[in-house]
Design a protein around this motif. Structure first.
Motif, mmCIF file in Angstrom:
data_model
loop_
_atom_site.group_PDB
_atom_site.id
_atom_site.type_symbol
_atom_site.label_atom_id
_atom_site.label_comp_id
_atom_site.label_asym_id
_atom_site.label_seq_id
_atom_site.Cartn_x
_atom_site.Cartn_y
_atom_site.Cartn_z
ATOM 1 N N ALA A 1 4.076 -7.976 22.862
ATOM 2 C CA ALA A 1 4.652 -7.327 24.038
ATOM 3 C C ALA A 1 4.149 -5.901 24.199
ATOM 4 C CB ALA A 1 6.173 -7.333 23.927
ATOM 5 N N GLY A 2 3.323 -5.468 23.299
ATOM 6 C CA GLY A 2 2.770 -4.123 23.377
ATOM 7 C C GLY A 2 3.715 -3.037 22.923
ATOM 8 N N ILE A 3 4.865 -3.410 22.345
ATOM 9 C CA ILE A 3 5.835 -2.396 21.915
ATOM 10 C C ILE A 3 6.157 -2.563 20.434
ATOM 11 C CG2 ILE A 3 6.871 -2.134 24.190
ATOM 12 C CD1 ILE A 3 9.064 -4.052 23.287
ATOM 13 N N GLY A 4 5.306 -3.267 19.729
ATOM 14 C CA GLY A 4 5.603 -3.588 18.344
ATOM 15 C C GLY A 4 5.287 -2.456 17.389
ATOM 16 N N ALA A 5 5.686 -2.651 16.153
ATOM 17 C CA ALA A 5 5.400 -1.729 15.061
ATOM 18 C C ALA A 5 4.782 -2.517 13.931
ATOM 19 C CB ALA A 5 6.683 -1.045 14.599
ATOM 20 N N SER A 6 3.813 -1.947 13.302
ATOM 21 C CA SER A 6 3.168 -2.611 12.170
ATOM 22 C C SER A 6 3.089 -1.646 11.008
ATOM 23 C CB SER A 6 1.762 -3.092 12.548
ATOM 24 O OG SER A 6 0.946 -1.984 12.890
ATOM 25 N N GLY A 7 2.969 -2.204 9.850
ATOM 26 C CA GLY A 7 2.892 -1.383 8.652
ATOM 27 C C GLY A 7 2.878 -2.235 7.411
ATOM 28 N N SER A 8 3.246 -1.628 6.303
ATOM 29 C CA SER A 8 3.209 -2.340 5.031
ATOM 30 C C SER A 8 4.360 -1.893 4.136
ATOM 31 C CB SER A 8 1.877 -2.101 4.315
ATOM 32 O OG SER A 8 1.729 -0.727 3.993
ATOM 33 N N VAL A 9 4.708 -2.782 3.227
ATOM 34 C CA VAL A 9 5.729 -2.498 2.216
ATOM 35 C C VAL A 9 5.126 -2.799 0.850
ATOM 36 C CG1 VAL A 9 8.012 -3.063 1.327
ATOM 37 C CG2 VAL A 9 7.591 -3.112 3.787
ATOM 38 N N LYS A 10 5.242 -1.855 -0.066
ATOM 39 C CA LYS A 10 4.764 -2.050 -1.425
ATOM 40 C C LYS A 10 5.920 -1.805 -2.393
ATOM 41 C CE LYS A 10 0.062 -0.430 -0.399
ATOM 42 N NZ LYS A 10 -0.977 0.579 -0.738
ATOM 43 N N ALA A 11 6.006 -2.639 -3.394
ATOM 44 C CA ALA A 11 7.071 -2.493 -4.382
ATOM 45 C C ALA A 11 6.504 -2.693 -5.786
ATOM 46 C CB ALA A 11 8.187 -3.502 -4.122
ATOM 47 N N SER A 12 7.015 -1.924 -6.732
ATOM 48 C CA SER A 12 6.615 -2.074 -8.138
ATOM 49 C C SER A 12 7.839 -1.898 -9.025
ATOM 50 C CB SER A 12 5.540 -1.048 -8.510
ATOM 51 O OG SER A 12 6.042 0.268 -8.411
ATOM 52 N N ALA A 13 7.831 -2.587 -10.138
ATOM 53 C CA ALA A 13 8.942 -2.494 -11.077
ATOM 54 C C ALA A 13 8.406 -2.607 -12.490
ATOM 55 C CB ALA A 13 9.972 -3.590 -10.811
ATOM 56 N N ASN A 14 9.075 -1.926 -13.426
ATOM 57 C CA ASN A 14 8.680 -2.040 -14.826
ATOM 58 C C ASN A 14 9.908 -1.961 -15.721
ATOM 59 O OD1 ASN A 14 8.997 0.893 -15.809
ATOM 60 N ND2 ASN A 14 7.676 1.121 -14.009
ATOM 61 N N LEU A 15 9.771 -2.523 -16.890
ATOM 62 C CA LEU A 15 10.850 -2.533 -17.873
ATOM 63 C C LEU A 15 10.282 -2.219 -19.238
ATOM 64 C CD1 LEU A 15 13.799 -3.221 -18.778
ATOM 65 C CD2 LEU A 15 13.009 -5.572 -19.100
ATOM 66 N N LEU A 16 10.871 -1.240 -19.914
ATOM 67 C CA LEU A 16 10.524 -0.902 -21.292
ATOM 68 C C LEU A 16 11.727 -1.222 -22.158
ATOM 69 C CD1 LEU A 16 8.684 0.394 -23.444
ATOM 70 C CD2 LEU A 16 9.729 2.596 -22.855
ATOM 71 N N ALA A 17 11.552 -2.110 -23.121
ATOM 72 C CA ALA A 17 12.630 -2.493 -24.028
ATOM 73 C C ALA A 17 12.274 -2.069 -25.450
ATOM 74 C CB ALA A 17 12.861 -4.003 -23.976
ATOM 75 N N VAL A 18 13.152 -1.272 -26.055
ATOM 76 C CA VAL A 18 12.977 -0.830 -27.445
ATOM 77 C C VAL A 18 14.199 -1.288 -28.222
ATOM 78 C CG1 VAL A 18 12.663 1.129 -28.996
ATOM 79 C CG2 VAL A 18 11.646 1.179 -26.708
ATOM 80 N N THR A 19 14.008 -2.228 -29.140
ATOM 81 C CA THR A 19 15.131 -2.823 -29.849
ATOM 82 C C THR A 19 14.910 -2.826 -31.358
ATOM 83 O OG1 THR A 19 14.191 -5.053 -29.666
ATOM 84 C CG2 THR A 19 15.673 -4.333 -27.908
ATOM 85 N N GLY A 20 16.004 -2.714 -32.085
ATOM 86 C CA GLY A 20 15.988 -2.966 -33.517
ATOM 87 C C GLY A 20 16.352 -4.410 -33.761
ATOM 88 N N GLN A 21 15.977 -4.953 -34.910
ATOM 89 C CA GLN A 21 16.248 -6.360 -35.151
ATOM 90 C C GLN A 21 16.452 -6.657 -36.627
ATOM 91 O OE1 GLN A 21 12.806 -8.586 -33.848
ATOM 92 N NE2 GLN A 21 11.683 -8.197 -35.729
ATOM 93 N N ALA A 22 17.105 -7.782 -36.880
ATOM 94 C CA ALA A 22 17.222 -8.363 -38.212
ATOM 95 C C ALA A 22 16.906 -9.849 -38.085
ATOM 96 C CB ALA A 22 18.619 -8.161 -38.778
#
Length: 203
Positions: free
Chosen positions: A88-109
């Motif tokens: 319709a000539g009235i649109g919007a365009s663009g982009s979406v970027k997403a990132s995620a990270n997880l650091l796990a530090v655990t003790g164990q037996a």
């Protein structure tokens, strides 16, 4: 966050205290793994989890009992483009970027059921899980970026299997059910790992 750090620090102090007894006959392991962390909650898809890697340090208090530390890192990225109403000539365009990270530090037996080349084992982990995420939205002219992070405490029962190819080298596979606590809620994950280990010292 402060309570999480205190609990993790206390756990590390206990682990260090357990490492102090011993002597020249101490036996250590360094385990390097590739890992997959899949959601294990109702309504979630196990295939949506991230891949990562990790290192485990083990100290054998006895031939069948080991204590140690884990460090694991997971990351995921995604992007998508949007285009609304361009016909319709009235649109919007663009982009979406997403990132995620997880650091796990655990003790164990861990408890090993055998002293032969094939060694099944069970164990328990507990420690700090640091998650961070970033979302970036751009329409070609302006960019909006938001990020958030959280530190939480978690525990995980685990099972595993080692096979010694030689006295100093072998392969390892394990699976853990990780329960992470955050502000009155819990998240559950199944962590699968496989890799190699190196043994140092003689018992």
């Amino acid at each position: 966050m402060i309570n999480t750090i205190k609990v993790t620090a206390s756990l590390l102090v206990v682990m260090v205290a357990l490492l102090l007894p011993g002597g020249a006959k101490a036996q250590f392991q360094v385990n390097v793994t590739g890992n997959y962390l899949g959601p294990a909650e109702s309504g979630s898809s196990f295939s949506d989890g991230p891949w990562g890697g990790g290192v485990t340090l083990r100290y054998f208090v006895s031939p069948n009992l080991a204590v140690g530390l884990n460090g694991r890192y997971f990351s995921s990225n995604g992007s998508a483009n949007f285009d609304f109403g361009s016909g319709a000539g009235i649109g919007a365009s663009g982009s979406v970027k997403a990132s995620a990270n997880l650091l796990a530090v655990t003790g164990q037996a861990e408890y090993f059921f055998s002293e032969s080349a094939l060694r099944p084992y069970v164990g328990i982990e507990a420690g700090l899980y640091r998650a961070a995420g970033t979302v970036e939205i751009s329409d070609g002219f302006n960019t909006i970026k938001a990020s958030e992070s959280a530190n939480n405490f978690g525990v995980a029962p685990k099972v595993g299997l080692q096979y010694a190819i030689s006295p100093a080298f072998g392969v390892n596979a394990d699976a853990g059910y990780h329960i992470v606590f955050s502000d009155g809620d819990t998240s559950k994950f199944l962590l699968l790992g496989a890799g190699v280990y190196f043994t140092f010292g003689q018992r």
